[in-house]
Design an enzyme around this catalytic site. Structure first.
Site, PDB file in Angstrom:
ATOM      1  N   PRO A   1      33.909  73.047  37.157  1.00 41.75           N
ATOM      2  CA  PRO A   1      33.562  74.340  37.761  1.00 41.75           C
ATOM      3  C   PRO A   1      34.665  75.360  37.502  1.00 41.75           C
ATOM      4  O   PRO A   1      35.783  75.216  37.986  1.00 41.75           O
ATOM      5  CB  PRO A   1      33.444  74.017  39.258  1.00 41.75           C
ATOM      6  CG  PRO A   1      34.336  72.843  39.461  1.00 41.75           C
ATOM      7  CD  PRO A   1      34.323  72.056  38.178  1.00 41.75           C
TER       8      PRO A   1
ATOM      9  N   ASP B   1      40.211  75.974  36.379  1.00 38.32           N
ATOM     10  CA  ASP B   1      39.467  74.995  37.158  1.00 38.32           C
ATOM     11  C   ASP B   1      39.538  75.414  38.625  1.00 38.32           C
ATOM     12  O   ASP B   1      40.598  75.345  39.253  1.00 38.32           O
ATOM     13  CB  ASP B   1      40.076  73.608  36.957  1.00 38.32           C
ATOM     14  CG  ASP B   1      39.218  72.498  37.565  1.00 38.32           C
ATOM     15  OD1 ASP B   1      38.439  72.799  38.493  1.00 38.32           O
ATOM     16  OD2 ASP B   1      39.343  71.338  37.126  1.00 38.32           O
ATOM     17  N   HIS B   2      38.411  75.840  39.162  1.00 39.29           N
ATOM     18  CA  HIS B   2      38.404  76.406  40.517  1.00 39.29           C
ATOM     19  C   HIS B   2      38.576  75.333  41.601  1.00 39.29           C
ATOM     20  O   HIS B   2      38.722  75.680  42.780  1.00 39.29           O
ATOM     21  CB  HIS B   2      37.092  77.159  40.753  1.00 39.29           C
ATOM     22  CG  HIS B   2      37.251  78.357  41.632  1.00 39.29           C
ATOM     23  ND1 HIS B   2      38.253  78.463  42.570  1.00 39.29           N
ATOM     24  CD2 HIS B   2      36.531  79.507  41.734  1.00 39.29           C
ATOM     25  CE1 HIS B   2      38.149  79.613  43.203  1.00 39.29           C
ATOM     26  NE2 HIS B   2      37.116  80.268  42.718  1.00 39.29           N
ATOM     27  N   ARG B   3      38.568  74.074  41.233  1.00 41.99           N
ATOM     28  CA  ARG B   3      38.805  73.034  42.234  1.00 41.99           C
ATOM     29  C   ARG B   3      40.274  72.968  42.650  1.00 41.99           C
ATOM     30  O   ARG B   3      40.581  72.541  43.773  1.00 41.99           O
ATOM     31  CB  ARG B   3      38.366  71.673  41.691  1.00 41.99           C
ATOM     32  CG  ARG B   3      36.870  71.553  41.462  1.00 41.99           C
ATOM     33  CD  ARG B   3      36.510  70.282  40.744  1.00 41.99           C
ATOM     34  NE  ARG B   3      37.023  70.267  39.370  1.00 41.99           N
ATOM     35  CZ  ARG B   3      36.722  69.324  38.475  1.00 41.99           C
ATOM     36  NH1 ARG B   3      35.914  68.329  38.819  1.00 41.99           N
ATOM     37  NH2 ARG B   3      37.215  69.375  37.249  1.00 41.99           N
TER      38      ARG B   3
ATOM     39  N   GLN C   1      43.035  78.878  42.519  1.00 41.42           N
ATOM     40  CA  GLN C   1      42.273  79.936  43.167  1.00 41.42           C
ATOM     41  C   GLN C   1      42.423  81.248  42.391  1.00 41.42           C
ATOM     42  O   GLN C   1      43.326  81.410  41.571  1.00 41.42           O
ATOM     43  CB  GLN C   1      42.727  80.112  44.612  1.00 41.42           C
ATOM     44  CG  GLN C   1      42.620  78.842  45.442  1.00 41.42           C
ATOM     45  CD  GLN C   1      41.246  78.177  45.369  1.00 41.42           C
ATOM     46  OE1 GLN C   1      40.222  78.861  45.466  1.00 41.42           O
ATOM     47  NE2 GLN C   1      41.212  76.865  45.181  1.00 41.42           N
TER      48      GLN C   1
END
Length: 453
Positions: A185, A375-377, A380
């Site tokens: 994601p 990687d948005h996991r 931020q």
């Protein structure tokens, strides 16, 4: 023209003879009597009319069908269905203009002496299409090709279909990586950076290199080095995501292994994308980074890369701006936290039609658009935005960026500094001219002081 060719080939231009020799007109057009598909009349060798049938749902015969007055079709019907030179009857000939002619031909083929003509016609229409060469019942003439034969492809014409080529080697590996990247994601931050200072300092660097050891420094070298320096302040952009024992985990790599996307053009015109990495970039100065970058590209062009060059990449840099792309959103590979995209170095679109003099007067600079896909996991949006902000400051000379580059390359000059333009009104033009003369004089008598001894 085809009907005239059947009646008298000499009446048609000889250039059309080869075309009409194997021409099959579309069959199945409704005749004047309302006949549907498959009701085309052909004339056999004996002069009797035969009907080419297609399988069709049974339907009652027309009540007003009148038997033919003679067993021979009218001359008009015979002319439109003249046999081919090779002995085969012409299929799908154009229906005659007279309903009586068509009705008569159908009645002849269905044995007019029979009292139950309607039942015979219905049986004929529901019968299956016989194979080529079969004879029509009641006439003894060879049956012509039907609608199916007319719709077939011409003799010798091969159907051109799509060509399928299996992907192997690096191309197959790219497919696997792209499929795996769909599970990551991602989000993207975008920032436009003025490129004027980058351009001017690159000119100073390359002019000095041309007078000495040779070589050239590209914009990608400078931006890649700014990326590595920015990671010193934002190490979280170098992290990656992993699953340990089925649980999400954050991976902090020991070094910055910068992947460089290299587009390789093959002799056959195809292209391949390879992404080897420069290992431990944070431990290098600019000169070492520049040499490592050139070595990676050189070995990629010679097809000398090893699996070690591809492994361990923590963050990647791609430069589609080299072919004019202004803004791209690249795919993030599994095992990496960030990929930086570099857009084309261009004037903003509203200013691209202006003259160089106007651009200089308005102090309009070329810009570079940077994208940070992360990687948005584990990262931020605020962290990605601050990371691009730090790169922006470095490109404008902040944190001693160009001073470090000049020192590592042993360039004995001060780098060009970023300063805002000074606006001068019309009242100060005379004062400005005097200051320009002073600058010229100072450069002539004290120009050697530019050297850093």
């Amino acid at each position: 023209m085809y009907q005239r060719y059947l009646a008298d080939p000499a009446s048609v231009d000889p250039a059309w003879h080869d075309f009409f020799a194997d021409y099959r007109p579309n069959a199945g057009q409704a005749g004047p009597d309302g006949g549907g598909a498959g009701d085309s009349t052909v004339t056999g060798a004996g002069g009797s009319a035969a009907t080419a049938e297609q399988p069709a749902p049974a339907r009652p015969a027309k009540a007003d069908a009148t038997p033919a007055r003679s067993g021979t079709p009218t001359p008009e019907a015979t002319a439109t269905t003249r046999p081919k030179p090779d002995g085969r009857a012409s299929a799908g000939a154009k229906p005659s203009a007279s309903p009586k002619t068509t009705t008569a031909a159908k009645t002849t083929a269905a044995t007019p002496k029979s009292a139950d003509a309607s039942k015979a016609a219905e049986t004929t229409k529901t019968a299956e299409t016989p194979k080529a060469g079969a004879t029509t019942k009641g006439t003894g003439a060879p049956k012509g090709t039907g609608t199916s034969k007319a719709a077939a492809a011409p003799d010798g014409a091969a159907a051109a279909g799509p060509q399928t080529t299996p992907l192997r080697g690096v191309a197959a590996r790219i497919v696997q990586n792209m499929d795996a990247s769909l599970a990551v994601p991602t989000a993207t931050s975008v920032r436009a950076i003025p490129a004027k200072l980058l351009v001017d300092n690159r000119i100073v660097i390359n002019n000095h290199l041309a007078r000495g050891r040779g070589g050239k420094v590209s914009f990608t070298h400078l931006i890649g080095w700014a990326l590595i320096k920015a990671l010193a302040e934002h190490p979280e952009m170098n992290n990656s995501f992993a699953e340990v024992d089925g649980r999400p985990a954050l991976v902090r790599p020991e070094h910055v292994n910068l992947g460089i996307a290299i587009d390789l053009a093959k002799p056959d015109g195809s292209r391949t994308l390879v992404v080897p990495s420069i290992k431990a970039g944070e431990q290098m100065d600019f000169r070492q980074f520049w040499q490592a970058y050139e070595d990676i590209v050189r070995r990629a062009r010679r097809n000398e890369l090893t699996m070690e060059d591809y492994g361990g990449t923590t963050i990647s840099l791609t430069n589609p701006g080299g072919i004019g792309t202004v803004h791209s959103q690249p795919r993030l590979m599994v095992g990496q936290g960030t990929i930086i995209g570099v857009g084309a170095m261009e004037y903003p679109a509203p200013y691209q039609g202006m003259s160089e003099e106007t651009l200089a007067e308005l102090a309009v600079s070329k810009i570079i658009t940077l994208t940070s896909t992360y990687d948005h996991r584990i990262i931020q949006g605020a962290q990605s935005g601050e990371f691009l902000k730090t790169i922006h400051e470095l490109v404008l000379g902040g944190h001693g960026f160009y001073d470090q580059i000049f020192t590592s390359l042993r360039i004995p000059y001060e780098p060009v500094r970023w300063m805002r333009d000074v606006a001068v009104s019309s009242e100060g033009q005379i004062n400005k001219t005097a200051r320009v003369i002073e600058i010229v004089h100072a450069y002539r008598v004290r120009g050697h002081l530019m050297a850093d001894t």
